[in-house]
Scaffold this motif. Sequence first.
Motif, mmCIF file in Angstrom:
data_model
loop_
_atom_site.group_PDB
_atom_site.id
_atom_site.type_symbol
_atom_site.label_atom_id
_atom_site.label_comp_id
_atom_site.label_asym_id
_atom_site.label_seq_id
_atom_site.Cartn_x
_atom_site.Cartn_y
_atom_site.Cartn_z
ATOM 1 N N ASP A 9 95.125 31.804 31.638
ATOM 2 C CA ASP A 9 95.125 33.260 31.687
ATOM 3 C C ASP A 9 93.696 33.741 31.871
ATOM 4 O OD1 ASP A 9 97.755 32.836 31.049
ATOM 5 O OD2 ASP A 9 97.574 33.500 28.971
ATOM 6 N N GLU A 12 90.813 38.909 31.729
ATOM 7 C CA GLU A 12 91.233 39.698 30.576
ATOM 8 C C GLU A 12 90.095 40.491 29.935
ATOM 9 O OE1 GLU A 12 95.267 37.408 29.227
ATOM 10 O OE2 GLU A 12 93.390 36.575 28.456
ATOM 11 N N ASN A 33 96.183 32.886 36.098
ATOM 12 C CA ASN A 33 97.071 34.009 35.808
ATOM 13 C C ASN A 33 96.184 35.217 35.526
ATOM 14 O OD1 ASN A 33 99.025 31.831 35.555
ATOM 15 N ND2 ASN A 33 98.254 31.581 33.475
ATOM 16 N N ALA A 35 95.233 39.017 34.706
ATOM 17 C CA ALA A 35 95.719 40.230 34.057
ATOM 18 C C ALA A 35 95.694 41.399 35.036
ATOM 19 C CB ALA A 35 94.869 40.538 32.832
ATOM 20 N N HIS A 63 99.657 38.325 36.221
ATOM 21 C CA HIS A 63 99.932 38.117 34.787
ATOM 22 C C HIS A 63 100.272 39.459 34.146
ATOM 23 C CE1 HIS A 63 99.934 35.764 31.211
ATOM 24 N NE2 HIS A 63 98.755 36.148 30.733
ATOM 25 N N GLY A 65 101.784 42.311 31.728
ATOM 26 C CA GLY A 65 102.079 42.373 30.303
ATOM 27 C C GLY A 65 102.546 43.750 29.882
ATOM 28 N N ARG A 74 100.558 41.662 22.668
ATOM 29 C CA ARG A 74 101.195 40.659 21.811
ATOM 30 C C ARG A 74 102.090 41.262 20.738
ATOM 31 N NH1 ARG A 74 96.098 36.449 21.290
ATOM 32 N NH2 ARG A 74 96.524 35.314 23.219
ATOM 33 N N HIS A 112 103.015 37.968 30.388
ATOM 34 C CA HIS A 112 102.050 37.734 29.311
ATOM 35 C C HIS A 112 102.645 38.031 27.934
ATOM 36 C CE1 HIS A 112 98.363 38.093 26.898
ATOM 37 N NE2 HIS A 112 98.866 39.230 26.456
ATOM 38 N N TYR A 116 106.513 37.908 27.805
ATOM 39 C CA TYR A 116 106.891 36.519 28.099
ATOM 40 C C TYR A 116 107.860 35.993 27.040
ATOM 41 C CZ TYR A 116 105.893 31.462 28.912
ATOM 42 O OH TYR A 116 105.962 30.110 29.151
ATOM 43 N N CYS A 222 99.729 25.360 30.234
ATOM 44 C CA CYS A 222 98.861 26.504 29.950
ATOM 45 C C CYS A 222 97.740 26.082 29.007
ATOM 46 C CB CYS A 222 99.660 27.638 29.319
ATOM 47 S SG CYS A 222 98.640 29.064 28.861
ATOM 48 N N HIS A 224 94.128 27.991 27.259
ATOM 49 C CA HIS A 224 93.565 29.321 27.043
ATOM 50 C C HIS A 224 92.045 29.282 27.203
ATOM 51 C CE1 HIS A 224 97.539 29.955 25.042
ATOM 52 N NE2 HIS A 224 97.428 31.060 25.744
#
Length: 257
Positions: A9, A12, A33, A35, A63, A65, A74, A112, A116, A222, A224
Motif C-alpha cells: 500500500d 498514503e 496499491n 491511495a 487502493h 477506501g 480503518r 483498503h 476490504y 501484502c 506494509h
Amino acid sequence: MHVVDLNCDMGESFGAYKMGSDAEVLQYVTSANIACGFHAGDPATMRRTVKLALEHGVALGAHPGLQDLIGFGRRDMDLSPEEAYDLVVYQIGALLGFVKAEGARLQHVKAHGSLYNMAARHAGLAEAIAEAVYRVDPELVLFGLAGSELIRAGQKAGLQTASEVFSDRTYQADGSLTSRRLPDALITDDRQSVDQVIRMVKEGKVLSQQQVDVPIQADTICIHGDGIHAVAFAERIRRSLTEAGVLVQAVGAAKSE
C-alpha cells in the motif's frame, strides 16, 4: 515453479504529512496499491507515486477506501452496496486519470482497510465492488482476501482475481485476519513473517491462532511500507522468496507478455 506477486500500500501521505517509505520499498515489490484520496493520499501524492512506481517498473493499482481520513479508513461504516459502488468507481477514476496522463495502464484494484474487510465478509458489498471494477475496466484484476466473498464476487463478475495473503498478520481458523483490535493481530518477528509467507506460497497453508492449519491460496502477498523496519523487511522477504525458488512478478505480467 511457484509464482507470486508482492504488493504494498502506497501513496498514503497527505498534504504536509508523510507516511511510509515508498521510494525505498518500491525497489522490492512488484505491485503498488495507490491511495485515491479518501482514506489517505491527495492529487499531488497520487501523481508522484504513479511516476515513482513506473520508474521502478512496478505495476499500478487503485487502493480505494472509506471516506475517513482521520480514521485512516480503518473504522467500519454503515455503507450500502450502492454507496460502495459509487465510491469505488469514483476513486478508480481519480487514479486512472494520473495513470493515463503518464501513458501507462492500471493493473488492479485493491480495497483498503475496513472497506476490504467488510467486503471480505458481506456478499452484497463484495458484489458492488466487483461490479464497480468490471464497469470501469473488465481487464482489471481484483485483489481480495484469500477465500473471501470479494474473491467469489470477482470471479462471478468475470474478473481476474488475485487471492491475497498477509506477511505480518495472524489468521483465524475460518481464514479471516485477526482483528487489529486484538493484541496478537500483528506479527512483529521478521523470521516468523517470512516463514509464514513461504509456507503459504509453497504449501498453500497457514497456521491459525487456534493452532489449526487453514488451506489458503497465495497469488499476491501484502507487505506494509509504514513500519519502522519496512524497507529492511521488504528486502528480506523478496530475497527469501527468491532463495526458496519462488518467482516474484506482478499478477498482470503474464497477460502483458
